[in-house]
Design a protein around this motif. Structure first.
Motif, PDB file in Angstrom:
ATOM      1  N   LYS A 126       0.845  -1.198   0.000  1.00 42.97           N
ATOM      2  CA  LYS A 126       0.000   0.000   0.000  1.00 42.97           C
ATOM      3  C   LYS A 126       0.876   1.241   0.000  1.00 42.97           C
ATOM      4  CE  LYS A 126      -4.050  -1.818   2.348  1.00 42.97           C
ATOM      5  NZ  LYS A 126      -4.918  -1.717   3.533  1.00 42.97           N
ATOM      6  N   GLN A 127       1.977   1.185   0.738  1.00 37.42           N
ATOM      7  CA  GLN A 127       2.899   2.312   0.871  1.00 37.42           C
ATOM      8  C   GLN A 127       4.251   1.883   0.307  1.00 37.42           C
ATOM      9  OE1 GLN A 127       2.851   5.240   1.048  1.00 37.42           O
ATOM     10  NE2 GLN A 127       4.113   6.208   2.549  1.00 37.42           N
ATOM     11  N   HIS A 128       4.748   2.589  -0.709  1.00 40.08           N
ATOM     12  CA  HIS A 128       6.012   2.239  -1.347  1.00 40.08           C
ATOM     13  C   HIS A 128       7.217   2.899  -0.672  1.00 40.08           C
ATOM     14  CE1 HIS A 128       4.070   0.196  -4.722  1.00 40.08           C
ATOM     15  NE2 HIS A 128       3.123   1.106  -4.577  1.00 40.08           N
ATOM     16  N   PHE A 129       6.975   3.946   0.116  1.00 42.35           N
ATOM     17  CA  PHE A 129       8.038   4.634   0.845  1.00 42.35           C
ATOM     18  C   PHE A 129       8.044   4.077   2.264  1.00 42.35           C
ATOM     19  CE2 PHE A 129       7.045   7.248  -2.668  1.00 42.35           C
ATOM     20  CZ  PHE A 129       8.133   8.055  -2.940  1.00 42.35           C
ATOM     21  N   VAL A 130       9.136   3.388   2.640  1.00 42.16           N
ATOM     22  CA  VAL A 130       9.158   2.670   3.913  1.00 42.16           C
ATOM     23  C   VAL A 130      10.448   2.982   4.664  1.00 42.16           C
ATOM     24  CG1 VAL A 130       9.120   0.384   4.971  1.00 42.16           C
ATOM     25  CG2 VAL A 130       7.818   0.789   2.896  1.00 42.16           C
ATOM     26  N   ASN A 131      10.317   3.275   5.963  1.00 46.14           N
ATOM     27  CA  ASN A 131      11.476   3.392   6.840  1.00 46.14           C
ATOM     28  C   ASN A 131      11.614   2.087   7.613  1.00 46.14           C
ATOM     29  OD1 ASN A 131      12.506   6.040   6.388  1.00 46.14           O
ATOM     30  ND2 ASN A 131      10.734   6.861   7.428  1.00 46.14           N
ATOM     31  N   LEU A 132      12.780   1.467   7.516  1.00 43.11           N
ATOM     32  CA  LEU A 132      13.047   0.233   8.237  1.00 43.11           C
ATOM     33  C   LEU A 132      13.516   0.544   9.656  1.00 43.11           C
ATOM     34  CD1 LEU A 132      14.965  -1.631   5.383  1.00 43.11           C
ATOM     35  CD2 LEU A 132      12.522  -1.724   5.907  1.00 43.11           C
ATOM     36  N   ASP A 133      13.452  -0.450  10.534  1.00 40.52           N
ATOM     37  CA  ASP A 133      13.864  -0.268  11.931  1.00 40.52           C
ATOM     38  C   ASP A 133      15.344   0.076  12.078  1.00 40.52           C
ATOM     39  OD1 ASP A 133      11.289  -0.783  12.769  1.00 40.52           O
ATOM     40  OD2 ASP A 133      11.663  -2.916  13.107  1.00 40.52           O
ATOM     41  N   THR A 181      18.300   4.158   0.934  1.00 41.76           N
ATOM     42  CA  THR A 181      18.951   5.385   1.367  1.00 41.76           C
ATOM     43  C   THR A 181      18.828   5.515   2.879  1.00 41.76           C
ATOM     44  OG1 THR A 181      19.092   7.768   0.940  1.00 41.76           O
ATOM     45  CG2 THR A 181      16.887   6.802   1.034  1.00 41.76           C
ATOM     46  N   GLU A 182      19.267   6.656   3.407  1.00 42.06           N
ATOM     47  CA  GLU A 182      19.066   6.923   4.833  1.00 42.06           C
ATOM     48  C   GLU A 182      17.581   7.045   5.111  1.00 42.06           C
ATOM     49  OE1 GLU A 182      22.200   9.223   7.316  1.00 42.06           O
ATOM     50  OE2 GLU A 182      21.789  10.385   5.500  1.00 42.06           O
ATOM     51  N   ARG A 183      17.225   7.031   6.391  1.00 42.78           N
ATOM     52  CA  ARG A 183      15.822   7.186   6.805  1.00 42.78           C
ATOM     53  C   ARG A 183      15.197   8.357   6.058  1.00 42.78           C
ATOM     54  NH1 ARG A 183      12.157   5.898  10.586  1.00 42.78           N
ATOM     55  NH2 ARG A 183      13.449   4.282  11.494  1.00 42.78           N
ATOM     56  N   ASP A 205      17.042   2.339  10.614  1.00 41.82           N
ATOM     57  CA  ASP A 205      17.285   3.711  10.147  1.00 41.82           C
ATOM     58  C   ASP A 205      17.712   3.785   8.688  1.00 41.82           C
ATOM     59  OD1 ASP A 205      16.521   4.975  12.471  1.00 41.82           O
ATOM     60  OD2 ASP A 205      18.531   4.941  13.335  1.00 41.82           O
ATOM     61  N   VAL A 206      17.146   2.904   7.877  1.00 41.57           N
ATOM     62  CA  VAL A 206      17.355   2.919   6.435  1.00 41.57           C
ATOM     63  C   VAL A 206      15.982   3.062   5.792  1.00 41.57           C
ATOM     64  CG1 VAL A 206      18.082   1.538   4.440  1.00 41.57           C
ATOM     65  CG2 VAL A 206      19.467   1.557   6.504  1.00 41.57           C
ATOM     66  N   GLY A 207      15.908   3.909   4.769  1.00 37.12           N
ATOM     67  CA  GLY A 207      14.661   4.095   4.040  1.00 37.12           C
ATOM     68  C   GLY A 207      14.725   3.390   2.700  1.00 37.12           C
ATOM     69  N   CYS A 208      13.597   2.873   2.259  1.00 36.95           N
ATOM     70  CA  CYS A 208      13.518   2.195   0.963  1.00 36.95           C
ATOM     71  C   CYS A 208      12.303   2.697   0.204  1.00 36.95           C
ATOM     72  CB  CYS A 208      13.384   0.686   1.135  1.00 36.95           C
ATOM     73  SG  CYS A 208      14.806  -0.120   1.861  1.00 36.95           S
ATOM     74  N   ILE A 259      10.421 -10.033  -1.728  1.00 31.93           N
ATOM     75  CA  ILE A 259      11.090  -8.918  -1.065  1.00 31.93           C
ATOM     76  C   ILE A 259      10.050  -7.924  -0.561  1.00 31.93           C
ATOM     77  CG2 ILE A 259      12.732  -7.026  -1.368  1.00 31.93           C
ATOM     78  CD1 ILE A 259      14.005  -8.789  -3.622  1.00 31.93           C
ATOM     79  N   SER A 260      10.097  -7.645   0.733  1.00 32.39           N
ATOM     80  CA  SER A 260       9.165  -6.705   1.362  1.00 32.39           C
ATOM     81  C   SER A 260       9.863  -6.077   2.574  1.00 32.39           C
ATOM     82  CB  SER A 260       7.892  -7.431   1.806  1.00 32.39           C
ATOM     83  OG  SER A 260       8.160  -8.283   2.882  1.00 32.39           O
ATOM     84  N   PRO A 261       9.283  -5.024   3.136  1.00 27.83           N
ATOM     85  CA  PRO A 261       9.888  -4.409   4.322  1.00 27.83           C
ATOM     86  C   PRO A 261      10.030  -5.384   5.495  1.00 27.83           C
ATOM     87  CG  PRO A 261       8.228  -2.962   3.411  1.00 27.83           C
ATOM     88  CD  PRO A 261       8.126  -4.254   2.673  1.00 27.83           C
ATOM     89  N   GLU A 262       9.139  -6.334   5.603  1.00 27.22           N
ATOM     90  CA  GLU A 262       9.221  -7.308   6.700  1.00 27.22           C
ATOM     91  C   GLU A 262      10.474  -8.130   6.573  1.00 27.22           C
ATOM     92  OE1 GLU A 262       6.228  -7.214   4.700  1.00 27.22           O
ATOM     93  OE2 GLU A 262       5.452  -5.768   6.108  1.00 27.22           O
TER      94      GLU A 262
END
Length: 126
Positions: free
Chosen positions: A44-51, A67-69, A53-56, A123-126
């Motif tokens: 649903k959301q393509h812009f994700v911040n991982l735990d 990239t960075e958060r 401190d990296v953003g995808c 491949i997913s944020p999880e």
């Protein structure tokens, strides 16, 4: 590289895109990873911040920008604001130098994505 929202695709296959929101535009300070698009989980959301401190940014086309958060200068999520002031802050972020710790975190996430690709795993944020 730019991130844009596809608004419309006509019958000839031409796409109409826009970058009017602060979350879209030129991509800087990161790494582009390309994987087969079938491995990208629909989100649903393509812009994700991982735990870590990296953003995808997950593209349905198989491109993943790491990239960075993803934050603005005040620590707010960059995809939750919109104004001329945010555009100015975003340009300031583009000029930011990424430190060695952040580069290490980004590299580790890229290697995780590559590992999942080699194993043909989703491949997913999880």
């Amino acid at each position: 590289l730019v991130s844009a929202e596809i608004q419309n695709v006509d019958s000839r296959g031409s796409a109409s895109i826009h970058t009017r929101s602060p979350k879209y535009g030129k991509l800087t300070n990161g790494v582009l990873v390309t994987v087969p698009s079938v491995l990208i989980k629909k989100l649903k959301q393509h812009f994700v911040n991982l735990d870590c401190d990296v953003g995808c940014i997950f593209g349905n086309n198989g491109n993943i920008w790491v990239t960075e958060r993803l934050v603005d200068m005040e620590g707010n999520s960059i995809n939750s604001t919109s104004s001329a002031e945010t555009d100015k802050k975003k340009r300031m972020l583009e000029q930011k130098v990424i430190g060695p710790e952040a580069r290490t975190r980004i590299t580790k996430v890229v290697q995780c994505i590559r590992s999942l690709e080699r194993q043909w795993k989703q491949i997913s944020p999880e």
